[in-house]
Design a protein around this motif. Structure first.
Motif, PDB file in Angstrom:
ATOM      1  N   ARG A   1       0.827  -1.199   0.000  1.00  0.00           N
ATOM      2  CA  ARG A   1       0.000   0.000   0.000  1.00  0.00           C
ATOM      3  C   ARG A   1       0.869   1.260   0.000  1.00  0.00           C
ATOM      4  NH1 ARG A   1      -2.283  -0.373   4.755  1.00  0.00           N
ATOM      5  NH2 ARG A   1      -3.844  -1.864   4.050  1.00  0.00           N
ATOM      6  N   ALA A   2       1.924   1.269   0.796  1.00  0.00           N
ATOM      7  CA  ALA A   2       2.786   2.446   0.862  1.00  0.00           C
ATOM      8  C   ALA A   2       3.474   2.709  -0.472  1.00  0.00           C
ATOM      9  CB  ALA A   2       3.825   2.265   1.974  1.00  0.00           C
ATOM     10  N   ALA A   3       3.930   1.649  -1.142  1.00  0.00           N
ATOM     11  CA  ALA A   3       4.592   1.826  -2.433  1.00  0.00           C
ATOM     12  C   ALA A   3       3.632   2.355  -3.482  1.00  0.00           C
ATOM     13  CB  ALA A   3       5.199   0.501  -2.893  1.00  0.00           C
ATOM     14  N   ALA A   4       2.376   1.898  -3.454  1.00  0.00           N
ATOM     15  CA  ALA A   4       1.403   2.341  -4.445  1.00  0.00           C
ATOM     16  C   ALA A   4       0.975   3.776  -4.213  1.00  0.00           C
ATOM     17  CB  ALA A   4       0.180   1.417  -4.424  1.00  0.00           C
ATOM     18  N   VAL A   5       0.953   4.210  -2.959  1.00  0.00           N
ATOM     19  CA  VAL A   5       0.494   5.566  -2.662  1.00  0.00           C
ATOM     20  C   VAL A   5       1.597   6.590  -2.881  1.00  0.00           C
ATOM     21  CG1 VAL A   5      -0.321   7.073  -0.802  1.00  0.00           C
ATOM     22  CG2 VAL A   5      -1.291   4.787  -1.075  1.00  0.00           C
ATOM     23  N   VAL A   6       2.809   6.286  -2.443  1.00  0.00           N
ATOM     24  CA  VAL A   6       3.880   7.273  -2.479  1.00  0.00           C
ATOM     25  C   VAL A   6       4.399   7.480  -3.890  1.00  0.00           C
ATOM     26  CG1 VAL A   6       6.214   7.792  -1.684  1.00  0.00           C
ATOM     27  CG2 VAL A   6       4.526   6.829  -0.099  1.00  0.00           C
TER      28      VAL A   6
ATOM     29  N   GLY B   1      -0.103   5.872 -11.439  1.00  0.00           N
ATOM     30  CA  GLY B   1      -0.323   6.958 -12.387  1.00  0.00           C
ATOM     31  C   GLY B   1      -1.066   8.133 -11.804  1.00  0.00           C
ATOM     32  N   LEU B   2      -1.352   8.124 -10.516  1.00  0.00           N
ATOM     33  CA  LEU B   2      -2.128   9.177  -9.865  1.00  0.00           C
ATOM     34  C   LEU B   2      -1.342   9.732  -8.689  1.00  0.00           C
ATOM     35  CD1 LEU B   2      -5.615   7.407  -9.768  1.00  0.00           C
ATOM     36  CD2 LEU B   2      -4.762   8.984 -11.522  1.00  0.00           C
ATOM     37  N   SER B   3      -1.543  11.003  -8.417  1.00  0.00           N
ATOM     38  CA  SER B   3      -0.887  11.642  -7.289  1.00  0.00           C
ATOM     39  C   SER B   3      -1.588  11.255  -5.991  1.00  0.00           C
ATOM     40  CB  SER B   3      -0.917  13.161  -7.469  1.00  0.00           C
ATOM     41  OG  SER B   3      -2.253  13.632  -7.512  1.00  0.00           O
ATOM     42  N   PRO B   4      -0.917  11.395  -4.847  1.00  0.00           N
ATOM     43  CA  PRO B   4      -1.576  11.071  -3.559  1.00  0.00           C
ATOM     44  C   PRO B   4      -2.844  11.881  -3.321  1.00  0.00           C
ATOM     45  CG  PRO B   4       0.804  11.229  -3.265  1.00  0.00           C
ATOM     46  CD  PRO B   4       0.526  11.691  -4.668  1.00  0.00           C
ATOM     47  N   GLN B   5      -2.899  13.106  -3.815  1.00  0.00           N
ATOM     48  CA  GLN B   5      -4.110  13.911  -3.637  1.00  0.00           C
ATOM     49  C   GLN B   5      -5.297  13.297  -4.366  1.00  0.00           C
ATOM     50  OE1 GLN B   5      -3.718  17.920  -5.016  1.00  0.00           O
ATOM     51  NE2 GLN B   5      -5.846  18.451  -4.583  1.00  0.00           N
ATOM     52  N   VAL B   6      -5.094  12.862  -5.606  1.00  0.00           N
ATOM     53  CA  VAL B   6      -6.172  12.241  -6.369  1.00  0.00           C
ATOM     54  C   VAL B   6      -6.575  10.917  -5.732  1.00  0.00           C
ATOM     55  CG1 VAL B   6      -6.835  11.338  -8.627  1.00  0.00           C
ATOM     56  CG2 VAL B   6      -5.461  13.398  -8.478  1.00  0.00           C
ATOM     57  N   LEU B   7      -5.599  10.156  -5.214  1.00  0.00           N
ATOM     58  CA  LEU B   7      -5.925   8.900  -4.543  1.00  0.00           C
ATOM     59  C   LEU B   7      -6.786   9.145  -3.308  1.00  0.00           C
ATOM     60  CD1 LEU B   7      -2.534   6.968  -4.746  1.00  0.00           C
ATOM     61  CD2 LEU B   7      -4.635   6.462  -5.973  1.00  0.00           C
ATOM     62  N   ALA B   8      -6.466  10.189  -2.557  1.00  0.00           N
ATOM     63  CA  ALA B   8      -7.273  10.500  -1.379  1.00  0.00           C
ATOM     64  C   ALA B   8      -8.694  10.879  -1.772  1.00  0.00           C
ATOM     65  CB  ALA B   8      -6.613  11.633  -0.584  1.00  0.00           C
ATOM     66  N   GLU B   9      -8.853  11.620  -2.853  1.00  0.00           N
ATOM     67  CA  GLU B   9     -10.197  11.975  -3.309  1.00  0.00           C
ATOM     68  C   GLU B   9     -10.971  10.744  -3.756  1.00  0.00           C
ATOM     69  OE1 GLU B   9      -9.597  14.806  -6.375  1.00  0.00           O
ATOM     70  OE2 GLU B   9      -8.925  16.426  -5.029  1.00  0.00           O
ATOM     71  N   LEU B  10     -10.292   9.795  -4.408  1.00  0.00           N
ATOM     72  CA  LEU B  10     -10.975   8.574  -4.833  1.00  0.00           C
ATOM     73  C   LEU B  10     -11.442   7.756  -3.630  1.00  0.00           C
ATOM     74  CD1 LEU B  10      -8.705   7.373  -7.788  1.00  0.00           C
ATOM     75  CD2 LEU B  10     -11.003   8.324  -7.941  1.00  0.00           C
ATOM     76  N   VAL B  11     -10.604   7.647  -2.612  1.00  0.00           N
ATOM     77  CA  VAL B  11     -10.988   6.882  -1.426  1.00  0.00           C
ATOM     78  C   VAL B  11     -12.176   7.540  -0.735  1.00  0.00           C
ATOM     79  CG1 VAL B  11     -10.220   6.132   0.858  1.00  0.00           C
ATOM     80  CG2 VAL B  11      -8.678   5.939  -1.099  1.00  0.00           C
ATOM     81  N   ALA B  12     -12.147   8.867  -0.606  1.00  0.00           N
ATOM     82  CA  ALA B  12     -13.246   9.560   0.062  1.00  0.00           C
ATOM     83  C   ALA B  12     -14.537   9.490  -0.740  1.00  0.00           C
ATOM     84  CB  ALA B  12     -12.857  11.025   0.312  1.00  0.00           C
ATOM     85  N   GLU B  13     -14.435   9.451  -2.065  1.00  0.00           N
ATOM     86  CA  GLU B  13     -15.632   9.442  -2.903  1.00  0.00           C
ATOM     87  C   GLU B  13     -16.201   8.046  -3.094  1.00  0.00           C
ATOM     88  OE1 GLU B  13     -16.885  10.450  -7.559  1.00  0.00           O
ATOM     89  OE2 GLU B  13     -14.887  10.977  -6.787  1.00  0.00           O
ATOM     90  N   LEU B  14     -15.342   7.076  -3.362  1.00  0.00           N
ATOM     91  CA  LEU B  14     -15.819   5.743  -3.724  1.00  0.00           C
ATOM     92  C   LEU B  14     -15.985   4.815  -2.530  1.00  0.00           C
ATOM     93  CD1 LEU B  14     -13.728   5.081  -6.959  1.00  0.00           C
ATOM     94  CD2 LEU B  14     -15.990   6.087  -6.738  1.00  0.00           C
ATOM     95  N   GLY B  15     -15.301   5.089  -1.429  1.00  0.00           N
ATOM     96  CA  GLY B  15     -15.424   4.212  -0.267  1.00  0.00           C
ATOM     97  C   GLY B  15     -16.858   4.074   0.238  1.00  0.00           C
ATOM     98  N   PRO B  16     -17.555   5.178   0.511  1.00  0.00           N
ATOM     99  CA  PRO B  16     -18.956   5.041   0.948  1.00  0.00           C
ATOM    100  C   PRO B  16     -19.861   4.385  -0.091  1.00  0.00           C
ATOM    101  CG  PRO B  16     -18.097   7.216   1.496  1.00  0.00           C
ATOM    102  CD  PRO B  16     -17.091   6.566   0.608  1.00  0.00           C
TER     103      PRO B  16
ATOM    104  N   GLY C   1     -11.929   8.710 -16.785  1.00  0.00           N
ATOM    105  CA  GLY C   1     -12.217   9.475 -15.578  1.00  0.00           C
ATOM    106  C   GLY C   1     -10.988   9.679 -14.714  1.00  0.00           C
ATOM    107  N   LEU C   2     -10.134   8.660 -14.615  1.00  0.00           N
ATOM    108  CA  LEU C   2      -8.911   8.791 -13.825  1.00  0.00           C
ATOM    109  C   LEU C   2      -7.935   9.768 -14.470  1.00  0.00           C
ATOM    110  CD1 LEU C   2      -8.384   5.021 -12.958  1.00  0.00           C
ATOM    111  CD2 LEU C   2      -9.193   6.812 -11.417  1.00  0.00           C
ATOM    112  N   VAL C   3      -7.780   9.677 -15.786  1.00  0.00           N
ATOM    113  CA  VAL C   3      -6.861  10.578 -16.483  1.00  0.00           C
ATOM    114  C   VAL C   3      -7.341  12.022 -16.373  1.00  0.00           C
ATOM    115  CG1 VAL C   3      -5.905  11.176 -18.733  1.00  0.00           C
ATOM    116  CG2 VAL C   3      -6.050   8.788 -18.053  1.00  0.00           C
ATOM    117  N   SER C   4      -8.640  12.251 -16.531  1.00  0.00           N
ATOM    118  CA  SER C   4      -9.151  13.616 -16.442  1.00  0.00           C
ATOM    119  C   SER C   4      -8.989  14.180 -15.036  1.00  0.00           C
ATOM    120  CB  SER C   4     -10.623  13.644 -16.844  1.00  0.00           C
ATOM    121  OG  SER C   4     -11.424  12.902 -15.941  1.00  0.00           O
ATOM    122  N   SER C   5      -9.156  13.345 -14.006  1.00  0.00           N
ATOM    123  CA  SER C   5      -8.956  13.818 -12.639  1.00  0.00           C
ATOM    124  C   SER C   5      -7.508  14.218 -12.406  1.00  0.00           C
ATOM    125  CB  SER C   5      -9.369  12.734 -11.634  1.00  0.00           C
ATOM    126  OG  SER C   5     -10.750  12.450 -11.735  1.00  0.00           O
TER     127      SER C   5
END
Length: 324
Positions: free
Chosen positions: A7-12, A18-33, A297-301
């Motif tokens: 997980r740490a290697a994929a996030v950092v 292919g995504l920055s940590p900021q975009v990953l955090a937005e995906l977790v907050a949006e798609l998790g619920p 959607g991921l590329v546009s984000s």
């Protein structure tokens, strides 16, 4: 490799997903619920012999499921490798990607002010409201050849790519940033047929401000859309009568100007093809219905995400005796 290290290697490291940590955090907050809601609805929709919350806990939490899906889309990593990476079985990875990928496809493409474009009608309305120019093209994804002695085996044979492909419709803005990618059809379908079946001709009729630039493969579409789709003038054939050099030069300059404006859509397609799942798909062909939309959607984000401020370089020192 332990799951925490994976997980740490994929996030950092952005090269992993292919995504920055900021975009990953937005995906977790949006798609998790949303993932939790879908799971609860699926469990509530069948008869239960256990109380809600009973049973074994997930060995793969939602964050790991999302990261496994992103790594699979970005690098085309097989399920077996992902299972070894996250320390679970192959069936768990298959089920996780099958749950997360439709959620990514439903996000749509992100534009300014947080607006999401989910359908082709949204894209046309967005271009028409801002009187912007869009770029239209199609891209092909190589797929496995259907089994022998089956009906429709030649449907996926592309005459252009000379391979078995699935064709997806791509629309970008004038800068090459993705607005839509989808409406997949077998590779033997012509570009004009794909556009007509997608309903683009009917969508452009009531919106006069929308304009799309396309290549020569869409010639004839301009007359059907009252000029909303612009294609280059046909190239002069060798058997045509000679014309004055000035007219020939003007004709060629017009074609080059159109090509210079339309080339940005090729750059947008190249960003899509950086995700290996759209370079060559080795799985089931019916999964390609939502895979291009998920990657777009991921590329546009990532394209719309703010970039970190880069430190400014100090000005170079002037040589001695030079006036400042």
């Amino acid at each position: 490799m332990s799951r925490s290290l994976a997980r740490a290697a994929a996030v950092v490291d952005r090269r992993v997903t292919g995504l920055s940590p900021q975009v990953l955090a937005e995906l977790v907050a949006e798609l998790g619920p949303r993932w939790q809601t879908c799971r609860d609805a699926r469990l509530a929709g069948r008869p239960r012999r256990r109380a809600v919350g009973a049973g074994a806990r997930h060995r793969l939490v939602f964050v790991d499921r999302l990261l496994a899906t992103l790594v699979h889309l970005r690098h085309g990593v097989t399920y077996d490798v992902l299972a070894c990476w996250f320390g679970v079985s192959r069936s768990t990875i298959t089920r996780a990607i099958g749950e997360v990928r439709p959620l990514l496809a439903e996000r749509g493409c992100t534009v300014e002010d947080g607006i999401r474009l989910h359908t082709l009608a949204d894209v046309v309305a967005y271009l028409g409201a801002r009187e912007q120019v869009g770029l239209l093209d199609a891209t092909e994804v190589r797929v496995r050849r259907p089994a022998a002695h089956k009906a429709g085996r030649a449907r996926f044979v592309s005459g252009k790519a000379r391979a078995n492909t699935v064709k997806a419709l791509v629309i970008t803005d004038a800068g090459g940033r993705l607005l839509s990618c989808g409406h997949t059809l077998p590779g033997s379908i012509h570009d004009l047929t794909q556009v007509r079946q997608a309903g683009l001709v009917e969508l452009l009729a009531p919106i006069p401000g929308a304009t799309l630039l396309a290549d020569a493969g869409y010639q004839g579409l301009s007359a059907q859309t009252a000029g909303a789709v612009r294609t280059p003038r046909p190239a002069r054939r060798k058997n045509q009568l000679p014309v004055p050099p000035a007219l020939a030069a003007a004709h060629e300059a017009e074609r080059r100007a159109h090509s210079a404006q339309r080339i940005r859509v090729e750059h947008g397609i190249s960003h899509l093809k950086n995700w290996r799942a759209l370079s060559r798909h080795l799985g089931r062909r019916d999964h390609l219905d939502n895979m291009p939309r998920a990657v777009a959607g991921l590329v546009s984000s990532q394209e719309r995400a703010p970039r970190p401020d880069q430190p400014r370089r100090p000005p170079k020192a002037l040589p001695a005796g030079t006036a400042g």
